[in-house]
Design a protein around this motif. Structure first.
Motif, short mmCIF file in Angstrom:
data_model
loop_
_atom_site.label_atom_id
_atom_site.label_comp_id
_atom_site.label_asym_id
_atom_site.label_seq_id
_atom_site.Cartn_x
_atom_site.Cartn_y
_atom_site.Cartn_z
N ILE A 91 12.45 50.14 7.43
CA ILE A 91 12.70 50.33 8.85
C ILE A 91 14.17 50.03 9.10
O ILE A 91 14.62 48.89 8.96
N SER A 92 14.93 51.06 9.42
CA SER A 92 16.36 50.90 9.70
C SER A 92 16.54 50.60 11.17
O SER A 92 16.16 51.40 12.03
N ALA A 93 17.09 49.42 11.47
CA ALA A 93 17.27 48.96 12.84
C ALA A 93 18.70 48.46 13.00
O ALA A 93 19.00 47.31 12.65
N PRO A 94 19.60 49.27 13.47
CA PRO A 94 21.01 48.88 13.49
C PRO A 94 21.29 47.66 14.35
O PRO A 94 20.74 47.52 15.45
N THR A 95 22.12 46.78 13.81
CA THR A 95 22.63 45.65 14.57
C THR A 95 24.09 45.85 14.96
O THR A 95 24.65 45.03 15.69
N MET A 96 24.71 46.92 14.44
CA MET A 96 26.10 47.23 14.75
C MET A 96 26.30 48.74 14.70
O MET A 96 25.57 49.44 13.98
N LEU A 146 30.38 41.16 15.38
CA LEU A 146 29.73 41.17 16.68
C LEU A 146 30.24 40.04 17.57
O LEU A 146 30.56 38.94 17.07
N PRO A 147 30.33 40.25 18.87
CA PRO A 147 30.80 39.18 19.77
C PRO A 147 29.79 38.06 19.88
O PRO A 147 28.60 38.23 19.58
N ARG A 148 30.25 36.90 20.33
CA ARG A 148 29.37 35.72 20.40
C ARG A 148 28.20 35.95 21.34
O ARG A 148 27.12 35.37 21.16
N ASP A 149 28.41 36.76 22.39
CA ASP A 149 27.34 36.98 23.37
C ASP A 149 26.50 38.21 23.07
O ASP A 149 25.79 38.72 23.92
N THR A 150 26.54 38.69 21.82
CA THR A 150 25.78 39.88 21.46
C THR A 150 24.27 39.66 21.65
O THR A 150 23.76 38.55 21.46
N VAL A 151 23.58 40.72 22.01
CA VAL A 151 22.12 40.71 22.04
C VAL A 151 21.56 41.70 21.02
O VAL A 151 20.39 42.05 21.06
N HIS A 152 22.40 42.13 20.09
CA HIS A 152 21.97 43.14 19.13
C HIS A 152 20.83 42.69 18.23
O HIS A 152 19.95 43.50 17.91
N PRO A 153 20.78 41.42 17.78
CA PRO A 153 19.61 41.01 16.99
C PRO A 153 18.31 41.15 17.79
O PRO A 153 17.28 41.58 17.24
N TYR A 154 18.35 40.81 19.06
CA TYR A 154 17.17 40.98 19.91
C TYR A 154 16.77 42.45 20.00
O TYR A 154 15.60 42.80 19.84
N LEU A 155 17.74 43.31 20.26
CA LEU A 155 17.44 44.73 20.41
C LEU A 155 16.90 45.32 19.11
O LEU A 155 15.97 46.13 19.12
N ALA A 156 17.48 44.91 17.98
CA ALA A 156 17.02 45.42 16.69
C ALA A 156 15.61 44.94 16.38
O ALA A 156 14.74 45.72 15.96
N ALA A 157 15.36 43.65 16.59
CA ALA A 157 14.02 43.11 16.32
C ALA A 157 12.98 43.74 17.23
O ALA A 157 11.88 44.09 16.79
N ARG A 158 13.30 43.88 18.51
CA ARG A 158 12.36 44.50 19.44
C ARG A 158 12.02 45.92 19.00
O ARG A 158 10.86 46.36 19.08
#
Length: 213
Positions: free
Chosen positions: A128-133, A140-152
């Motif tokens: 499952i390819s789920a980009p974090t960037m 990634l910036p300190r306030d990134t929410v990309h791990p949340y978006l990828a996991a979701r």
């Protein structure tokens, strides 16, 4: 619940990865870490969320699973970090990811979306390819929410996704997940763990799942 450090987690009695599995409200999620800081952070997820979530101290490749998660970039290049490990282990998988990204997303997979492709192996059968960037090697910036978006996106793919062979949830019992953005992306383990836990709750808490799924 947490697995003992260094053990191979997952079930070996699942049988063929293409065989339907009994319907379950969540997948078994194995959170993998090769370093102590991430392993400790993952433990907070396993200890706080409802569901079958475990921690494996070691390589994601050691886990018995039907699917592994690639914390990729939006273009599907798999040249660094855990993605390079996957590309070496599964020689066809990078081309499979890039072909799926081109076919279904015009060549760029947005953050918060996934594609699921065959690895070419019997197990894990799926990646499952789920980009974090967006760009390879992006910090990634300190306030990134990309791990949340990828996991979701990963959890929604399991809950709602379909393949030619059937529903993803019928084909995948166990998902092995490495850190999301914790390598080149520079996300702290604690931030990654907190966001993965939030994504799990968003998708799988009973008040938010649909029709009891």
């Amino acid at each position: 619940m947490t697995a003992e450090s260094g053990t191979h987690t997952g079930h070996t009695d699942v049988g063929s990865s293409s065989a339907p599995l009994p319907d379950r409200p969540t997948p078994e999620l194995v959170l993998c870490a090769v370093d102590d800081l991430l392993a400790q952070a993952w433990t907070t997820v396993a200890d706080t969320v409802d569901g079958r979530v475990f921690v494996h101290r070691g390589s994601v490749l050691d886990v018995v699973a039907q699917a592994v998660v690639s914390p990729a970039n939006s273009y599907g290049w798999m040249r660094g970090g855990i993605d390079a490990v996957y590309a070496r282990a599964y020689p066809d998988v990078e081309q499979n990811v890039r072909s799926a990204v081109l076919a279904y997303h015009g060549g760029e997979l947005p953050i918060g979306e996934t594609v699921i492709v065959p690895t070419g192996e019997a197990e894990p059968a799926w990646l499952i390819s789920a980009p974090t960037m967006r760009e390879p090697g992006e910090r990634l910036p300190r306030d990134t929410v990309h791990p949340y978006l990828a996991a979701r996106a990963v959890f929604r793919q399991w809950r709602d996704g379909r393949l030619d062979q059937g529903r993803v949830r019928d084909l995948v019992h166990t998902i092995a997940m490495p850190g999301l953005g914790t390598g080149v992306g520079g996300v702290t383990p604690a931030t990654c763990a907190r966001q993965v836990a939030a994504a799990w709750d968003e998708v799988f808490t009973p008040s938010r799942t649909r029709n009891g799924r």
